[in-house]
Scaffold this motif. Structure first.
Motif, PDB file in Angstrom:
ATOM      1  N   PHE A   7      82.111  14.076  21.878  1.00 13.19           N
ATOM      2  CA  PHE A   7      81.116  13.279  21.181  1.00 13.19           C
ATOM      3  C   PHE A   7      81.727  12.884  19.851  1.00 13.19           C
ATOM      4  N   GLN A  11      78.117   8.810  17.091  1.00  9.71           N
ATOM      5  CA  GLN A  11      77.002   9.018  18.015  1.00  9.71           C
ATOM      6  C   GLN A  11      75.911   9.865  17.379  1.00  9.71           C
ATOM      7  N   ALA A  15      72.042   8.708  16.346  1.00  4.55           N
ATOM      8  CA  ALA A  15      70.864   9.448  16.796  1.00  4.55           C
ATOM      9  C   ALA A  15      69.981   9.836  15.613  1.00  4.55           C
ATOM     10  N   ASN A  32      74.372  19.499  22.979  1.00  4.01           N
ATOM     11  CA  ASN A  32      74.224  20.377  24.130  1.00  4.01           C
ATOM     12  C   ASN A  32      75.511  20.413  24.965  1.00  4.01           C
ATOM     13  N   ASP A  34      76.080  19.681  27.923  1.00  7.34           N
ATOM     14  CA  ASP A  34      76.295  18.524  28.785  1.00  7.34           C
ATOM     15  C   ASP A  34      76.655  17.261  28.004  1.00  7.34           C
ATOM     16  N   SER A  36      74.743  15.842  25.647  1.00  8.24           N
ATOM     17  CA  SER A  36      73.582  15.159  25.085  1.00  8.24           C
ATOM     18  C   SER A  36      73.314  15.658  23.665  1.00  8.24           C
ATOM     19  N   THR A  38      70.522  16.367  20.731  1.00 10.52           N
ATOM     20  CA  THR A  38      69.107  16.608  20.480  1.00 10.52           C
ATOM     21  C   THR A  38      68.866  16.619  18.981  1.00 10.52           C
TER      22      THR A  38
END
Length: 63
Positions: A7, A11, A15, A32, A34, A36, A38
């Motif tokens: 990442f 990014q 967010a 996370n 995976d 993603s 949060t």
């Protein structure tokens, strides 16, 4: 063998900016396993910790 999460700072920045523009006060960000992102926050205003008004002392006797 495990693969590293990829990442970018951009990014995460996007967010956070999206959450703030939606009116959310960002408290923390979690990436996370995976990949993603949060964004955790609150829609409550920031609590003021010190509301005491301080004034400059006129002399050393005012302390």
């Amino acid at each position: 063998m495990t693969r590293a999460i990829t990442f970018t700072q951009a990014q995460v920045r996007r967010a956070v900016k999206a959450a703030e523009s939606a009116g959310l006060r960002v408290c923390s960000v979690t990436v996370n396993p995976d990949g993603s992102i949060t964004v955790n926050g609150s829609d409550k205003p920031t609590k003021t910790i010190d509301t005491k008004k301080t004034s400059a002392a006129a002399s050393w006797d005012d302390f």
